[in-house]
Design a protein around this motif. Structure first.
Motif, PDB file in Angstrom:
ATOM      1  N   ASN A 111       0.829  -1.205   0.000  1.00 29.18           N
ATOM      2  CA  ASN A 111       0.000   0.000   0.000  1.00 29.18           C
ATOM      3  C   ASN A 111       0.863   1.255   0.000  1.00 29.18           C
ATOM      4  N   ARG A 112       2.008   1.170   0.699  1.00 31.55           N
ATOM      5  CA  ARG A 112       2.908   2.309   0.756  1.00 31.55           C
ATOM      6  C   ARG A 112       3.508   2.595  -0.614  1.00 31.55           C
ATOM      7  N   TYR A 113       3.999   1.573  -1.280  1.00 33.71           N
ATOM      8  CA  TYR A 113       4.540   1.750  -2.628  1.00 33.71           C
ATOM      9  C   TYR A 113       3.484   2.345  -3.557  1.00 33.71           C
ATOM     10  N   ASN A 114       2.270   1.773  -3.535  1.00 32.49           N
ATOM     11  CA  ASN A 114       1.222   2.227  -4.440  1.00 32.49           C
ATOM     12  C   ASN A 114       0.772   3.651  -4.133  1.00 32.49           C
ATOM     13  N   GLU A 115       0.849   4.031  -2.872  1.00 35.46           N
ATOM     14  CA  GLU A 115       0.452   5.381  -2.493  1.00 35.46           C
ATOM     15  C   GLU A 115       1.510   6.406  -2.898  1.00 35.46           C
ATOM     16  N   LEU A 116       2.782   6.079  -2.692  1.00 34.27           N
ATOM     17  CA  LEU A 116       3.858   7.033  -2.986  1.00 34.27           C
ATOM     18  C   LEU A 116       4.031   7.276  -4.488  1.00 34.27           C
ATOM     19  N   GLN A 117       3.879   6.239  -5.291  1.00 37.12           N
ATOM     20  CA  GLN A 117       4.052   6.350  -6.741  1.00 37.12           C
ATOM     21  C   GLN A 117       5.410   6.977  -7.094  1.00 37.12           C
ATOM     22  N   THR A 118       6.436   6.573  -6.380  1.00 30.16           N
ATOM     23  CA  THR A 118       7.760   7.151  -6.561  1.00 30.16           C
ATOM     24  C   THR A 118       8.370   6.724  -7.896  1.00 30.16           C
ATOM     25  N   ILE A 119       8.973   7.686  -8.576  1.00 30.50           N
ATOM     26  CA  ILE A 119       9.681   7.405  -9.833  1.00 30.50           C
ATOM     27  C   ILE A 119      11.178   7.511  -9.564  1.00 30.50           C
ATOM     28  N   LEU A 120      11.855   6.388  -9.595  1.00 31.74           N
ATOM     29  CA  LEU A 120      13.297   6.379  -9.391  1.00 31.74           C
ATOM     30  C   LEU A 120      14.005   6.979 -10.606  1.00 31.74           C
ATOM     31  N   ASN A 121      15.107   7.671 -10.360  1.00 34.99           N
ATOM     32  CA  ASN A 121      15.967   8.247 -11.403  1.00 34.99           C
ATOM     33  C   ASN A 121      15.337   9.407 -12.156  1.00 34.99           C
ATOM     34  N   GLU A 122      14.205   9.903 -11.683  1.00 36.77           N
ATOM     35  CA  GLU A 122      13.583  11.040 -12.371  1.00 36.77           C
ATOM     36  C   GLU A 122      14.476  12.279 -12.301  1.00 36.77           C
ATOM     37  N   ASP A 123      15.246  12.399 -11.229  1.00 38.47           N
ATOM     38  CA  ASP A 123      16.157  13.538 -11.105  1.00 38.47           C
ATOM     39  C   ASP A 123      17.276  13.488 -12.141  1.00 38.47           C
ATOM     40  N   ILE A 124      17.570  12.300 -12.667  1.00 38.45           N
ATOM     41  CA  ILE A 124      18.629  12.137 -13.666  1.00 38.45           C
ATOM     42  C   ILE A 124      18.080  12.294 -15.080  1.00 38.45           C
ATOM     43  N   PHE A 125      16.945  11.670 -15.352  1.00 43.43           N
ATOM     44  CA  PHE A 125      16.427  11.607 -16.718  1.00 43.43           C
ATOM     45  C   PHE A 125      15.270  12.559 -16.991  1.00 43.43           C
ATOM     46  N   GLY A 126      14.803  13.267 -15.977  1.00 44.18           N
ATOM     47  CA  GLY A 126      13.749  14.249 -16.188  1.00 44.18           C
ATOM     48  C   GLY A 126      12.365  13.636 -16.189  1.00 44.18           C
ATOM     49  N   PRO A 127      11.323  14.472 -16.162  1.00 41.27           N
ATOM     50  CA  PRO A 127       9.951  13.967 -16.092  1.00 41.27           C
ATOM     51  C   PRO A 127       9.510  13.293 -17.387  1.00 41.27           C
ATOM     52  N   LEU A 128       8.462  12.515 -17.288  1.00 46.98           N
ATOM     53  CA  LEU A 128       7.908  11.813 -18.445  1.00 46.98           C
ATOM     54  C   LEU A 128       7.338  12.816 -19.445  1.00 46.98           C
ATOM     55  N   GLN A 129       7.703  12.667 -20.715  1.00 49.27           N
ATOM     56  CA  GLN A 129       7.160  13.501 -21.780  1.00 49.27           C
ATOM     57  C   GLN A 129       5.973  12.804 -22.431  1.00 49.27           C
ATOM     58  N   ASN A 130       5.121  13.581 -23.059  1.00 43.87           N
ATOM     59  CA  ASN A 130       3.904  13.012 -23.619  1.00 43.87           C
ATOM     60  C   ASN A 130       4.182  12.043 -24.768  1.00 43.87           C
ATOM     61  N   ASP A 131       5.309  12.243 -25.458  1.00 38.51           N
ATOM     62  CA  ASP A 131       5.639  11.346 -26.551  1.00 38.51           C
ATOM     63  C   ASP A 131       6.606  10.237 -26.129  1.00 38.51           C
ATOM     64  N   SER A 132       6.907  10.175 -24.845  1.00 33.01           N
ATOM     65  CA  SER A 132       7.779   9.103 -24.344  1.00 33.01           C
ATOM     66  C   SER A 132       7.038   7.774 -24.364  1.00 33.01           C
ATOM     67  N   VAL A 133       7.804   6.712 -24.483  1.00 33.23           N
ATOM     68  CA  VAL A 133       7.222   5.372 -24.433  1.00 33.23           C
ATOM     69  C   VAL A 133       7.200   4.893 -22.987  1.00 33.23           C
ATOM     70  N   ILE A 134       6.067   4.352 -22.572  1.00 30.84           N
ATOM     71  CA  ILE A 134       5.956   3.701 -21.266  1.00 30.84           C
ATOM     72  C   ILE A 134       6.048   2.196 -21.490  1.00 30.84           C
ATOM     73  N   ILE A 135       6.929   1.538 -20.749  1.00 30.78           N
ATOM     74  CA  ILE A 135       7.092   0.081 -20.846  1.00 30.78           C
ATOM     75  C   ILE A 135       6.606  -0.533 -19.544  1.00 30.78           C
ATOM     76  N   VAL A 136       5.609  -1.396 -19.626  1.00 28.61           N
ATOM     77  CA  VAL A 136       5.026  -2.021 -18.439  1.00 28.61           C
ATOM     78  C   VAL A 136       5.363  -3.508 -18.449  1.00 28.61           C
ATOM     79  N   VAL A 137       6.025  -3.955 -17.378  1.00 27.27           N
ATOM     80  CA  VAL A 137       6.462  -5.349 -17.283  1.00 27.27           C
ATOM     81  C   VAL A 137       5.666  -6.050 -16.186  1.00 27.27           C
ATOM     82  N   GLN A 138       4.971  -7.115 -16.543  1.00 26.22           N
ATOM     83  CA  GLN A 138       4.232  -7.899 -15.550  1.00 26.22           C
ATOM     84  C   GLN A 138       5.181  -8.920 -14.932  1.00 26.22           C
ATOM     85  N   VAL A 139       5.328  -8.854 -13.610  1.00 25.38           N
ATOM     86  CA  VAL A 139       6.314  -9.665 -12.898  1.00 25.38           C
ATOM     87  C   VAL A 139       5.625 -10.569 -11.880  1.00 25.38           C
ATOM     88  N   HIS A 140       5.994 -11.840 -11.885  1.00 25.89           N
ATOM     89  CA  HIS A 140       5.546 -12.762 -10.831  1.00 25.89           C
ATOM     90  C   HIS A 140       6.731 -12.994  -9.896  1.00 25.89           C
TER      91      HIS A 140
END
Length: 466
Positions: A111-140
């Motif tokens: 619940n803590r992870y889902n609430e924080l919605q923290t983006i790691l490395n955003e300070d290095i690579f900058g915020p998400l742009q509208n034309d950026s690709v989002i890659i979603v990986v389903q992990v078991h």
């Protein structure tokens, strides 16, 4: 006085014939060399087709040799010391006793992870742009495969511009450490909150009061077990380990498109991968070309697919070829990408997805396409795959040998040959003529999804945050 010379015809010695014969031989040799060269690019990476005489080196050391040393860190496990993760949450639970944390603690952290919605490395690579690709990986929890997927992603050109979202249905300290060690792009973790791990003795897990899978309906009614009235279309009752995958896929798509603060207004492409996939280094390059040419080559295409389940393929012939076809779940579900417009069309058909008696998310999506969508799903798919399936064992497949090295090594070799022969990073793509496809018949579902509780949970997931 010299006499007049009279030209006399030379006898036929066969020289001209020999020259022609030599020319034919040389031509045949050239044709043979060209044919052999083409055949060299016809690549097979199916481990099942390797005979007893296959003596290739599939050792871990051999695989490491094909990975740049800078990425070896993703392939080796590290000792854990219970340090705090980069996002301010606890990255580990300490020693083995702490690792077996109780369910309430795992739920609290999820619940803590889902609430924080923290983006790691955003300070290095900058915020998400509208034309950026989002890659979603389903992990078991198959960390070996996940390590190799991460290595392949790390080597992809332009990966630094993407947002990499890992969606987990199992909370695992080692997996969390691995994901949080990624330093080549922005990273986010989300956790499916209705997992078997956090609900081991109640729905959506296996409730002790649930009907056994193979009990007859008449016996189930006498026993008054849970949902006795609703077996699947084959007369079986639900198995939690099979229903979870479909729930998780639906939850993560809803989460990324409609709930996360950083992505809920994003209109670019979202690529869906799984933990046992492996990507080519030019997969984002190809995806961009496909997106740019989609309106010209296939205006009705609403899905782009980067993978194929063919065991043999020819990069020399098909490195820049794409094919257009109606979307078929069993062929085009790997490395698929679509945008918010397509997603909203799908969610309007949530009832069809959630109530279809099939525990597979892709078969359920096919049902949505056939029975509900005004414009059925059509796909543009690459003929030379940029996403590979390396998983030998999983929920549906149990082999006597679950070693991943052989398939991973062969995929590495496929891509090395393609790279060295200049078959990656084409400057353009072109449409090849698709084989004639018979009209897809409405298929009977695989079952496993007759329980009314699964229908309701799935539909409730759709409504969360709306």
């Amino acid at each position: 006085m010299r006499g007049r010379r009279i030209p006399i015809a030379l006898p036929n010695t066969g020289a001209l014939s020999r020259r022609r014969h030599t020319l034919y031989i040389r031509s045949a040799i050239i044709v043979f060399i060209l044919f052999a060269f083409l055949q060299f690019h016809v690549i097979n990476y199916d481990s099942n087709e390797s005979g007893p005489a296959d003596t290739a080196n599939y050792s871990t050391a051999a695989i490491l040799q094909m990975v740049p040393p800078v990425f070896h860190k993703y392939l080796t496990s590290k000792s854990r010391n219970g340090t705090v993760g980069q996002n301010g949450t606890h990255a580990g639970l300490g020693d083995s006793a702490q690792r077996s944390a109780n369910i309430s603690e795992i739920l609290r952290m999820i619940n803590r992870y889902n609430e924080l919605q923290t983006i790691l490395n955003e300070d290095i690579f900058g915020p998400l742009q509208n034309d950026s690709v989002i890659i979603v990986v389903q992990v078991h929890k198959r960390i070996t495969y996940l390590r190799h997927l991460i290595v392949s992603l790390a080597q992809a050109r332009d990966i630094a511009r993407t947002l990499l979202v890992f969606s987990h249905d199992h909370f695992d300290d080692d997996i969390n450490d691995l994901v949080q060690s990624i330093d080549f792009c922005k990273v986010m973790q989300i956790f499916y909150p209705f997992s078997i791990q956090t609900h081991p003795s109640e729905f959506p897990g296996a409730d002790p009061g649930d009907c056994p899978r193979d009990i007859k309906k008449e016996q189930a009614l006498l026993r008054k077990c849970n949902n006795a009235l609703h077996p699947d279309l084959y007369g079986h009752y639900r198995e939690a380990k099979f229903t979870q995958t479909k729930h998780h896929w639906w939850w993560k798509a809803n989460r990324v498109f409609d709930q996360l603060e950083t992505t809920k207004y994003h209109t670019g492409l979202v690529v869906f991968l799984e933990e046992d996939h492996y990507v080519a280094e030019d997969f984002l390059h190809i995806l961009e070309l496909m997106q740019l040419k989609s309106n010209e080559l296939c205006p009705k295409c609403n899905i782009l697919s980067l993978g194929t389940y063919l065991k043999t393929f020819n990069y020399y012939t098909y490195n820049k070829k794409v094919e257009v076809t109606p979307w078929i779940s069993s062929k085009h579900n790997m490395g698929m990408a679509f945008n918010r417009s397509t997603w909203h069309e799908i969610t309007r058909c949530a009832r069809h997805f959630c109530e279809y008696d099939d525990y597979n998310w892709d078969w359920s999506l096919q049902h949505v396409s056939q029975q509900c969508l005004k414009q059925k799903l059509h796909v543009m798919v690459v003929k030379g795959p940029r996403v590979f399936h390396i998983g030998e064992c999983g929920v549906h497949h149990k082999k006597s040998n679950c070693e991943s090295n052989q398939v991973i090594s062969k995929v590495q070799q496929v891509l090395r040959v393609a790279r060295r022969s200049g078959q990656l990073y084409p400057k353009s793509i072109s449409l090849t003529v698709a084989s004639v496809i018979k009209k897809t018949k409405l298929r009977k579902g695989n079952g496993g999804w007759g329980d009314q509780r699964d229908h309701q949970l799935c539909f409730n997931i759709t409504l969360i945050g709306r």
